[in-house]
Design a protein around this motif. Sequence first.
Motif, short mmCIF file in Angstrom:
data_model
loop_
_atom_site.label_atom_id
_atom_site.label_comp_id
_atom_site.label_asym_id
_atom_site.label_seq_id
_atom_site.Cartn_x
_atom_site.Cartn_y
_atom_site.Cartn_z
N CYS A 114 0.85 -1.20 0.00
CA CYS A 114 0.00 0.00 0.00
C CYS A 114 0.88 1.25 0.00
O CYS A 114 1.86 1.34 0.75
CB CYS A 114 -0.91 0.00 1.23
SG CYS A 114 -1.97 1.46 1.34
N HIS A 116 0.18 4.05 1.15
CA HIS A 116 0.01 4.91 2.32
C HIS A 116 1.13 4.61 3.31
O HIS A 116 2.12 5.33 3.35
CB HIS A 116 -1.38 4.70 2.96
CG HIS A 116 -1.61 5.54 4.16
ND1 HIS A 116 -2.24 5.09 5.29
CD2 HIS A 116 -1.25 6.83 4.42
CE1 HIS A 116 -2.27 6.06 6.19
NE2 HIS A 116 -1.69 7.12 5.68
N LEU A 117 1.00 3.51 4.05
CA LEU A 117 2.04 3.19 5.04
C LEU A 117 2.57 1.77 4.91
O LEU A 117 3.16 1.24 5.84
CB LEU A 117 1.50 3.44 6.45
CG LEU A 117 1.21 4.90 6.79
CD1 LEU A 117 0.59 5.02 8.18
CD2 LEU A 117 2.47 5.74 6.71
N GLY A 118 2.32 1.14 3.77
CA GLY A 118 2.99 -0.12 3.51
C GLY A 118 2.27 -1.40 3.90
O GLY A 118 2.85 -2.48 3.84
N CYS A 119 1.01 -1.33 4.31
CA CYS A 119 0.26 -2.56 4.59
C CYS A 119 -0.03 -3.31 3.29
O CYS A 119 0.25 -2.81 2.20
CB CYS A 119 -1.06 -2.24 5.29
SG CYS A 119 -0.86 -1.64 6.98
N CYS A 132 -7.23 -1.74 1.37
CA CYS A 132 -6.23 -1.87 2.43
C CYS A 132 -6.92 -1.96 3.79
O CYS A 132 -7.75 -1.09 4.13
CB CYS A 132 -5.27 -0.68 2.40
SG CYS A 132 -3.92 -0.89 3.58
N CYS A 134 -5.66 -1.49 6.72
CA CYS A 134 -5.11 -0.65 7.79
C CYS A 134 -5.86 0.67 7.95
O CYS A 134 -6.28 1.02 9.05
CB CYS A 134 -3.63 -0.40 7.53
SG CYS A 134 -2.65 -1.90 7.74
N HIS A 135 -6.02 1.42 6.88
CA HIS A 135 -6.67 2.73 7.00
C HIS A 135 -7.71 2.94 5.90
O HIS A 135 -8.17 4.07 5.69
CB HIS A 135 -5.63 3.85 6.97
CG HIS A 135 -4.47 3.62 7.88
ND1 HIS A 135 -3.28 3.08 7.45
CD2 HIS A 135 -4.35 3.78 9.22
CE1 HIS A 135 -2.46 2.95 8.48
NE2 HIS A 135 -3.08 3.35 9.56
N GLY A 136 -8.04 1.88 5.18
CA GLY A 136 -9.17 1.96 4.26
C GLY A 136 -8.90 2.46 2.86
O GLY A 136 -9.84 2.75 2.12
N SER A 137 -7.65 2.55 2.46
CA SER A 137 -7.40 2.99 1.08
C SER A 137 -7.93 1.97 0.08
O SER A 137 -7.84 0.76 0.30
CB SER A 137 -5.90 3.20 0.84
OG SER A 137 -5.43 4.32 1.56
N PRO A 155 -6.58 7.27 2.51
CA PRO A 155 -5.44 8.19 2.59
C PRO A 155 -4.27 7.91 1.64
O PRO A 155 -3.34 8.71 1.59
CB PRO A 155 -4.97 8.01 4.04
CG PRO A 155 -5.33 6.59 4.37
CD PRO A 155 -6.61 6.31 3.63
FE1 FES Z 1 -2.90 1.16 3.51
FE2 FES Z 1 -2.79 2.98 5.41
S1 FES Z 1 -1.34 1.46 4.96
S2 FES Z 1 -4.35 2.65 3.99
#
Ligand code: FES
Length: 197
Positions: A114, A116-119, A132, A134-137, A155
């Motif tokens: 991802c 955003h932060l790598g999930c 994703c 983690c934060h819904g992307s 995000p």
């Molecule tokens: Fe994927 Fe934050 S790591 S939305």
Amino acid sequence: MAEPTTTDSAGSKVREEAIARLKAQGAWNTTMDRRRFFSTAAAGWALFAAAFGGLASVFGAFMAPRVDFGKAQTFRAGSPDKFQPNSVSEEFKISEKVWIVREAEKIVAISTVCTHLGCTPNWMGDEKKFKCPCHGSGFYGPRPGVEAGVNFEGPAPRPLERYKISLTADGQLLVDKGQKFQEEKGEWSNPESFVAA
Ligand code: FES
């Protein structure tokens, strides 16, 4: 027992000053005081050394490169024919962290990281999107008029990255994770970022 001197280290100087303070307070009278003082100081230094060692190992792990240079950056994904139009293959999601996606006119290798932060997003076949946890992307899956991997909710600031993909002499798909292509840099039009389907 001889008292410590200030001859060779800052640690000795600190101990000397502490002893002087205790003497001034009348609290440095017995051999037991000395023993207690030195055992407490030793325990303190041991605690400090352990904490510093722990921090050093965490820092070392943080600074170490994340690339596994022992692992090959290329892999064969098989014949293009095994990938249906407008489909997402998760065959290499775990082993290579790559989705093989066949759009209407090309096959691409999409990173499962991802932006955003790598999930690691999940492929939601019913909704035709990568989501994703983690934060819904959300990122588009293959669908008419849209490039697979483009972010559209949450995000994540940019689309998923793609890897170099080509055909070997014997007609197999070859993915090279050592070379990536980013949509926001205009790199998805590079012919090395896809194989015509
Ligand atoms: Fe994927 Fe934050 S790591 S939305």
